[in-house]
Design a protein around this motif. Structure first.
Motif, short mmCIF file in Angstrom:
data_model
loop_
_atom_site.label_atom_id
_atom_site.label_comp_id
_atom_site.label_asym_id
_atom_site.label_seq_id
_atom_site.Cartn_x
_atom_site.Cartn_y
_atom_site.Cartn_z
N LYS A 79 0.72 -1.23 -0.10
CA LYS A 79 0.09 0.18 0.02
C LYS A 79 0.72 1.28 0.05
CE LYS A 79 -3.96 -2.01 2.34
NZ LYS A 79 -5.05 -1.87 3.78
N PHE A 80 2.20 1.19 0.00
CA PHE A 80 2.94 2.30 0.29
C PHE A 80 3.92 2.20 -1.07
CE2 PHE A 80 1.75 0.78 4.42
CZ PHE A 80 0.99 1.88 4.80
N ASP A 81 4.20 3.60 -1.26
CA ASP A 81 5.44 3.64 -2.72
C ASP A 81 6.71 3.83 -1.90
OD1 ASP A 81 3.44 3.75 -4.60
OD2 ASP A 81 3.33 5.75 -4.33
N LYS A 82 7.72 3.49 -2.65
CA LYS A 82 9.06 3.60 -2.27
C LYS A 82 9.36 2.83 -0.78
CE LYS A 82 9.86 8.12 -4.26
NZ LYS A 82 10.42 9.68 -4.21
N GLU A 83 8.88 1.79 -0.84
CA GLU A 83 9.06 0.63 0.47
C GLU A 83 9.39 -0.76 -0.10
OE1 GLU A 83 6.87 -0.31 4.66
OE2 GLU A 83 6.26 1.62 3.32
N TYR A 84 10.17 -1.37 0.48
CA TYR A 84 10.33 -2.87 0.11
C TYR A 84 9.79 -3.66 1.33
CZ TYR A 84 13.58 -0.99 -3.09
OH TYR A 84 14.19 -0.29 -4.30
N TYR A 85 9.39 -4.96 1.17
CA TYR A 85 9.05 -5.96 2.17
C TYR A 85 9.94 -7.09 2.28
CZ TYR A 85 5.16 -2.66 1.22
OH TYR A 85 4.41 -1.56 0.98
N THR A 86 10.16 -7.31 3.52
CA THR A 86 10.91 -8.48 3.73
C THR A 86 10.10 -9.69 4.43
OG1 THR A 86 12.20 -7.78 5.59
CG2 THR A 86 12.99 -7.15 3.35
N THR A 87 10.63 -10.98 4.12
CA THR A 87 10.35 -12.06 4.96
C THR A 87 11.32 -13.09 4.89
OG1 THR A 87 8.27 -13.71 5.44
CG2 THR A 87 9.22 -13.21 3.05
N CYS A 88 11.31 -14.21 5.94
CA CYS A 88 12.20 -15.02 5.92
C CYS A 88 11.73 -16.39 5.88
CB CYS A 88 12.99 -14.89 7.45
SG CYS A 88 13.92 -13.23 7.86
N ALA A 89 12.54 -17.27 5.79
CA ALA A 89 12.16 -18.77 5.52
C ALA A 89 11.55 -19.17 6.82
CB ALA A 89 13.51 -19.55 5.45
N LYS A 90 11.62 -18.68 8.00
CA LYS A 90 11.11 -19.35 9.25
C LYS A 90 9.70 -18.75 9.42
CE LYS A 90 12.99 -15.56 12.11
NZ LYS A 90 11.83 -14.85 12.13
N ASP A 91 9.58 -17.79 8.60
CA ASP A 91 8.17 -17.16 8.71
C ASP A 91 7.04 -17.86 7.93
OD1 ASP A 91 9.01 -14.79 9.94
OD2 ASP A 91 9.47 -13.74 8.22
N TYR A 92 7.30 -18.28 6.81
CA TYR A 92 6.20 -19.31 6.05
C TYR A 92 6.89 -20.36 5.53
CZ TYR A 92 3.57 -14.81 6.33
OH TYR A 92 2.98 -13.64 6.61
N ASN A 93 6.02 -21.44 5.66
CA ASN A 93 6.61 -22.84 4.79
C ASN A 93 6.98 -22.47 3.39
OD1 ASN A 93 6.63 -24.10 7.28
ND2 ASN A 93 4.46 -25.09 7.18
N GLY A 94 5.92 -21.83 2.77
CA GLY A 94 6.32 -21.69 1.37
C GLY A 94 7.34 -20.82 1.00
N VAL A 95 7.75 -20.09 1.73
CA VAL A 95 9.04 -19.29 1.58
C VAL A 95 10.36 -20.07 1.81
CG1 VAL A 95 10.49 -17.21 2.56
CG2 VAL A 95 8.08 -16.86 2.24
N ASP A 96 10.14 -21.06 2.85
CA ASP A 96 11.50 -21.97 3.14
C ASP A 96 11.48 -22.94 1.90
OD1 ASP A 96 13.29 -23.27 4.62
OD2 ASP A 96 11.90 -24.64 4.93
N LYS A 97 10.45 -23.36 1.63
CA LYS A 97 10.60 -24.34 0.56
C LYS A 97 11.13 -23.71 -0.85
CE LYS A 97 7.56 -27.93 -1.66
NZ LYS A 97 6.03 -28.32 -1.70
N PHE A 98 10.46 -22.52 -1.20
CA PHE A 98 11.11 -21.95 -2.45
C PHE A 98 12.35 -21.49 -2.23
CE2 PHE A 98 11.47 -18.07 -4.96
CZ PHE A 98 11.16 -18.42 -6.33
N ILE A 99 13.01 -20.92 -1.34
CA ILE A 99 14.43 -20.81 -1.22
C ILE A 99 15.38 -21.89 -1.40
CG2 ILE A 99 16.37 -19.87 0.35
CD1 ILE A 99 14.12 -17.84 1.42
N LYS A 100 14.82 -23.04 -0.62
CA LYS A 100 15.51 -24.19 -0.69
C LYS A 100 15.78 -24.83 -2.18
CE LYS A 100 15.14 -25.74 3.97
NZ LYS A 100 14.33 -26.66 4.94
#
Length: 314
Positions: A79-100
């Motif tokens: 919802k905001f301009d000029k901003e990035y968003y970060t998440t980690c493998a420990k936050d979501y199983n899908g994120v962990d799976k994709f990075i691996k």
């Protein structure tokens, strides 16, 4: 994530012309079972330089490397301009799976597939003792071209280029991966697709509705269960509630206070389709979103000014 470091290293290997030993290309395919499949592609040095240049051009302005980096929020991010968003493998199983996925053996034979089978490309840049990956959309040129006609203008002559099997590497980077972290630059839907977040949201939404059902305080809770698949906004809002269960539990443990909110002049019109009768909360199916706002305990009153409002974060 230190974007300055990634930019400076990329610039260094570009200037040293050592791109060939540091840049790898992958195409991403999204099959029906919601798991991404990676294909490793053999590319020449010229294309490697072009791909690395996409990253350099994206972050050439130091201002873009300094944008605020906020924790990914399933409701408010984007919802905001000029901003990035970060998440980690420990936050979501899908994120962990994709990075691996990038550490596993990749397929290298695309026989039987064509350009329409891939939705994104990933470029892996090898650093001295680590690596980073940037991801962007991939599509047929005929699909991304607004005019549907592409030509080459040279020596006052326009030659039409056949683009049926020509592919385009978008310069709009949507994600960057380093170690166990993902940084999203703009295209959150791309992130959700890569990491199978639809399944993640559905699982979290089912989890919180199961916990809420134990309070036996809502009529037609089954209706919410049925809408999780078709309404991604509902699924995301329920996901955030699952991440803040203490807040939800407190709401239902004090549900007798709901009537005060429903009768309050500041909220009466907002929640006109919600009723509290005989210890049960009832809602109109057409206004599920308003009901979610209520049970997420989003109504508030400021301590000093006594101003009443609704927290848009839920």
């Amino acid at each position: 994530m230190d974007l300055n470091k990634l930019f400076e290293y990329s610039k260094k290997i570009w200037d040293d012309d050592s791109v060939a030993t540091n840049v790898e290309l992958f195409l991403l395919r999204k099959p029906k079972n919601d798991d991404v499949i990676l294909f490793s592609m053999d590319i020449n040095n010229e294309l490697q330089k072009d791909l690395l240049k996409i990253f350099l051009d994206n972050f050439r302005r130091s201002e873009k490397r300094k944008y605020k980096q906020s924790n990914y929020d399933v409701v408010t991010s984007g919802k905001f301009d000029k901003e990035y968003y970060t998440t980690c493998a420990k936050d979501y199983n899908g994120v962990d799976k994709f990075i691996k996925l990038f550490d596993e053996e990749k397929l290298d034979n695309i026989k039987g597939l064509d350009e329409t089978d891939f939705f994104a490309y990933a470029v892996k840049v090898l650093m001295d003792d680590e690596w980073f990956i940037f991801i962007a959309p991939f599509a047929k040129v005929s699909k991304i071209s607004a005019t549907k006609v592409i030509g080459n203008l040279k020596n006052e002559k326009l030659t039409k280029l056949e683009n049926e099997n020509t592919v385009g590497f978008s310069s709009s980077i949507s994600m960057i991966i380093q170690k166990n972290q993902i940084l999203m630059t703009n295209n959150l839907r791309h992130f959700e697709k890569c990491c199978g977040m639809h399944s993640e949201f559905k699982k979290r939404a089912e989890s919180i509705l199961g916990k809420i059902a134990e309070f036996d305080s809502i009529e037609d809770i089954e209706d919410l269960m049925k809408t999780i698949d078709s309404d991604s906004v509902i699924a995301k809002r329920l996901t955030k509630m699952d991440q803040h269960y203490d807040r939800v539990a407190s709401f239902f443990e004090n549900k007798n206070e709901v009537k005060k909110v429903l009768e309050d002049e500041a909220f009466k019109e907002k929640f006109k389709d919600v009723k509290y009768e005989n210890g049960k909360i009832k809602f109109e199916k057409k206004n599920r979103h308003v009901f979610i706002t209520l049970i997420s305990d989003a109504c508030y009153e400021t301590l000093v000014g006594k101003t009443k409002g609704i927290d848009g974060g839920f």
